[in-house]
Design a protein around this motif. Structure first.
Motif: not given
Length: 975
Positions: A653-665, A757-765, A863-866
């Motif tokens: 959550l703290p990384a996702a709120q940055s809104g920038n891929a570089g900052t997120f990573n 696909d496995t990573a996306i499924q794990f994230m969705e769960e 929003k993250a699930l979408v």
């Protein structure tokens, strides 16, 4: 006259005095006897009537030859006959004294029976003289008789003609023919014998006259009084008794040495034969088993033992040590040393040793170092048995003492009876000692050894009143008066000692009364020195010389013999009755088992424990049958449940709120590294240890089919808890685990579409689970919706109404801006509060922010699930490294890295579990089972129930009955 002279001559010749004759002259003067030698050379001239025509040559050839012949032959015959008869008598005596050694014939080495193969016995027999040679040494009886008859006839007739038999004898020994000179010599010899006879008669007549005059003129002896005669007889009796006492002790010592040698040979076990226990050891085992059977059960008190009671410092411990012939008890100067009952079993053995019932160590009582260690051990055991807040204990210390010559018996030394409780003692000490003494003495078959200090006033005695209460008729009491040496020195009236030993001073009665001396008061004095001092005292004591003390009433030796004799008499009278009572008890218990547990085998507590132990070990081994896949699935799920909150709240959550891929990573990399360095390895180990505990508990608690026994549940639970408590995880693997987790988190590459696909499924769960948790929190905050209120008659609280209104106001902000930041601005908080106040709803800023946090979280997760749904088609862009501003799937890479770390960590922990921790846990379980098995108290606490107790009672009653029957059989054989 010639006949008397002939007899004297014959006696003189038989005695071997062939050189001279020794007549005895008695002179009556002063009642003395004088001896004077007379012969042919030294006799007085006035007694001889010699002829003036010739002087005979006095060579005594004839008498010398006859004396030599007779002496030689009679010596040979007498020595042969007498020696043979004496040897036979001595052989029969020795044969009766020595025990039957036939059963020890197997111990004789085989080469003894094969001596004839190595030694030529025929050659030895041929070296002995022949029969003809032996006959030459035996005298000719007929020639001897004929010679004596001829000599008698010649003496009667007065002719010096040599007898014919003597000539034959002389010829046999090579003598020369008899000439005239010899004839004159024989004639003079006869005359000399006649003169000797006359002189003897004359002196006998003078002696008789002298005796008559002496009896006439001597004054009569003074008359001896009866008292002096009694004193003389008493001294003579005492001297004779002491003489035979020393002879008896010498014989006992020799017998002791012989028994010691036999027992030593028996202990060597040449043929490894099983040596049966002695009778007293069998009896002591029965007493121990009865004592352990039930401490509140009075059956064990029906068998005899010698109970030693007395006032404190009366010398009862010293008496017991004298009987045991060793200083085995701790000693103190006036303070209480005996704090618990000590049961001492005395028995015979080759070595003087002592051993506790529950220990294998043997103390050599002949070494002062071992004696000191034994006294220290007894003192330590007494202190351990005394509970906190008490001074004495009823727990019995069992000690076996073996030694040559010890009288077989069982004695119990009790704490000394006190009259006052001193400082440092528990208030109930006096009553506790009285109760303990009564408990042992109320046994109708117990022999009471009452010890009384002879050096103090009899009126100060406490124990005598107690003993008279427990045994008023004195049928099983033996009274012992100690310190008699001090009593003789201090008492002004010795008659009080006589009154005590006659049973006329104390109100109690007894079977016997004894007086002993147990030393000079020196704690370092040896037993042998005390025995010598005791014997010397009684031998020289005025009490014994005056008849106050009888010989059979003194010394600890006589006391020991009397106590042992009475002990075995009471054992023979009571043991069979005790065996009958256990037969009836056994029948009742067996009947109860058949009625209540007809299909179950009788397993006592130890057998049940062994059965449970095997089941537990089988269940522990079942851990190795768990598949690796099952271990990894459990570990991965448990580990994610433990770290999911941290990953979502503190990393994603703290990384996702940055809104920038570089900052997120960048934010993700920093936070992942910090997490992996500090928390992740420790959390992983905690999860692995919890998984191991859960699987171990599952195997321990689940029932193994219909045959599972619920009686073991309590034991299994205790073993599980104790094993887990003792288990320590091997932390050395944490460093390698940290490196592995670092490497897994650093890997950002996803090589396959399936991994994507496995990573996306794990994230969705993960996001869906968080969304459900957030919605549940919001629902609890705002209360039931309108449908629940109408259909289920639910209502909102005042706080829920306020939260619902705040939720509505905050949702307006999210509708206005979907990309709203995670935190509210101060003006936004103020606006929301004023809007609520306009509707008469009071709300503070903290409550508004908390409500906003949950609403924004819900909005962000949706929003993250979408977005994750759109990323399912973004693997191509990721693989080609195409940057799309509208489709950012960096969150998928994050969850891939987390998922791969979980998989690798689970695999590593699984290997450590199977290869190391499961084996260490199994080892801990075995150690716990061994520890529980060694503690009878623990087994009694964990294996309970009527079934267990009934089986335990059956086992013990059968063992006691078997021991009693074996003892009774040996007792009958000894009779």
């Amino acid at each position: 006259m010639f006949r008397a002279l002939y007899r004297r001559c014959r006696l003189t010749v038989y005695s071997g005095r062939y050189t001279q004759f020794l007549p005895v002259f008695f002179h009556a003067r002063h009642h003395r006897c004088h001896l004077r030698r007379f012969s042919a050379l030294s006799r007085p001239r006035m007694l001889l009537r010699q002829s003036t025509t010739f002087q005979p040559v006095r060579t005594f050839i004839l008498a010398r030859l006859a004396a030599r012949l007779l002496r030689l032959r009679y010596l040979v015959v007498g020595s042969a006959v007498g020696g043979g008869y004496t040897a036979k008598q001595k052989y029969n005596e020795w044969k009766d004294i020595f025990p039957d050694m036939s059963e020890y014939s197997a111990m004789v080495p085989d080469f003894v029976w094969e001596l004839d193969k190595h030694i030529d016995l025929g050659k030895l027999s041929r070296m002995l003289p022949d029969k003809e040679d032996l006959e030459k040494l035996v005298p000719n009886a007929e020639s001897m008789v004929q010679y004596l008859q001829d000599l008698r006839d010649s003496l009667l007739s007065g002719v010096a003609t040599p007898p014919s038999s003597m000539s034959a004898t002389d010829a046999q020994f090579g003598s020369s023919p008899i000439n005239a000179e010899e004839k004159r010599y024989r004639k003079s010899l006869i005359g000399e014998l006649i003169l000797i006879q006359q002189q003897i008669q004359q002196h006998e007549e003078e002696a008789r006259r002298s005796d008559g005059l002496s009896n006439h003129f001597t004054h009569p002896r003074p008359k001896v009084s009866d008292r002096e005669k009694v004193d003389q007889l008493q001294e003579e009796i005492l001297r004779v008794q002491m003489k035979y006492q020393r002879i008896l002790e010498q014989l006992e010592k020799e017998n002791k040495d012989l028994k010691k040698q036999i027992l030593q040979k028996d202990d060597k076990g040449i043929h490894h034969r099983h040596i049966k226990k002695s009778l007293i050891e069998m009896y002591s085992e029965v007493l121990d088993m009865l004592s352990d059977y039930d401490k509140n059960y009075n059956t064990h008190d029906q068998l005899p033992r010698v109970v030693v009671v007395g006032d404190q410092s009366s010398g009862k411990t010293s008496v017991l040590e004298m009987i045991a012939q060793a200083r085995i008890f701790p000693r103190g100067s006036g303070e209480m040393m005996t704090r618990s009952p000590v049961k001492v079993t005395l028995s015979e053995g080759p070595y003087h040793v002592a051993k506790f019932k529950d220990s294998r160590r043997e103390f050599d009582l002949g070494k002062e170092q071992d004696l000191a260690a034994l006294r220290k051990e007894i003192e330590i055991r007494m202190k351990k048995s005394v509970k906190e807040g008490h001074t004495v204990s009823s727990e019995t210390i069992s000690l076996n003492v073996k030694g040559p010559g010890l009288q077989r018996m069982v004695l119990v030394d009790l704490p000394g009876i006190i009259s006052t409780v001193t400082f440092g003692m528990a208030p109930d000490t006096k009553d506790a000692i009285f109760s303990m003494s009564k408990l042992y003495m109320q046994n109708p078959n117990a022999i009471i050894l009452c010890i009384q200090d002879g050096s103090v006033d009899a009126e100060r005695s406490i124990v005598t009143d107690l003993v008279s209460t427990m045994d008023p008729k004195g049928k099983r009491t033996i009274f012992v008066l100690t310190k008699v040496d001090l009593a003789e020195k201090n008492l002004a009236n010795p008659s009080r000692i006589k009154q005590i030993l006659d049973g006329n001073l104390f109100p109690m009665k007894a079977l016997g009364y004894f007086a002993v001396v147990t030393g000079r008061g020196n704690a370092e004095e040896q037993i042998e020195s005390i025995k010598d001092y005791e014997e010397d005292f009684f031998q020289n004591s005025k009490l014994c010389r005056s008849g106050t003390l009888k010989a059979h009433q003194v010394t600890t030796k006589n006391l020991s013999l009397a106590v042992s004799d009475r002990f075995w008499k009471m054992v023979r009278e009571s043991v069979e009755q005790q065996a009958d009572s256990f037969k009836a008890m056994r029948f009742n218990l067996e009947t109860e088992w058949k009625n209540n547990y007809p299909r179950l085998r009788e397993l006592d507590r130890n057998e049940l424990y062994e059965k449970a132990k095997n089941e537990i070990l089988d269940e522990v081994i079942s851990l190795s049958n768990v598949t690796p896949r099952h271990w990894e699935e459990i570990l991965q799920r448990k580990l994610w449940d433990r770290v999911a909150t941290h990953v979502i709240e503190n990393i994603y959550l703290p990384a996702a709120q940055s809104g920038n891929a570089g900052t997120f990573n960048t934010t993700v990399d920093i936070r992942l590294r910090q997490w992996a360095d500090k928390q992740l390895p420790r959390r992983a180990v905690e999860v692995a240890w919890e998984v191991l505990q859960e699987e171990f508990s599952r195997f321990m608690t689940e029932q193994q089919g219909k045959e599972a026994d619920t009686i073991f549940d309590k034991l299994k639970e205790a073993v599980k808890d104790e094993s887990i408590k003792r288990h320590q995880w091997n932390l050395e693997a944490n460093d390698s685990l940290r490196v592995i987790q670092h490497n897994a988190l650093e890997d950002r590459s996803i090589s396959e579409k399936q991994q994507w696909d496995t990573a996306i499924q794990f994230m969705e769960e993960a996001l869906q689970a968080r969304l459900q948790e957030t919605e549940s929190v919001i629902k609890n905050m705002v209360g039931p919706n309108w449908q629940e209120r109408w259909l289920y008659w639910k209502s909102r609280t005042k706080e829920q109404v306020v939260c619902c209104e705040m939720k509505n106001e905050l949702e307006k902000l999210l509708l206005l801006s979907e990309d709203h930041p995670a935190f509210l601005a101060p003006d936004e908080v103020t606006t929301v509060r004023k809007n609520l106040e306009a509707r008469s709803i009071e709300a503070d800023g903290v409550t508004i922010k908390d409500t906003w946090h949950q609403l924004y979280r819900q909005h962000f997760l949706k929003k993250a699930l979408v977005q994750s749904n759109f990323c399912k088609k973004g693997f191509y862009y990721y693989q080609k490294n195409i940057v799309d501003t509208e489709l950012d799937c960096s969150n998928v890479v994050l969850f891939w890295r987390i998922q791969r770390m979980l998989t690798i960590t689970a695999n590593t922990l699984r290997q450590q579990l199977i290869n190391t921790e499961a084996r260490r846990l199994e080892k801990n379980v075995k150690e716990v089972l061994e520890d529980f098995g060694e503690s009878e108290i623990t087994k009694e606490h964990l294996l309970t129930g009527r079934r267990v107790q009934l089986a335990e009672d059956l086992k013990r009653v059968r063992e006691i009955q078997d021991k009693l029957e074996a003892f009774i059989e040996e007792l009958r054989n000894e009779k």
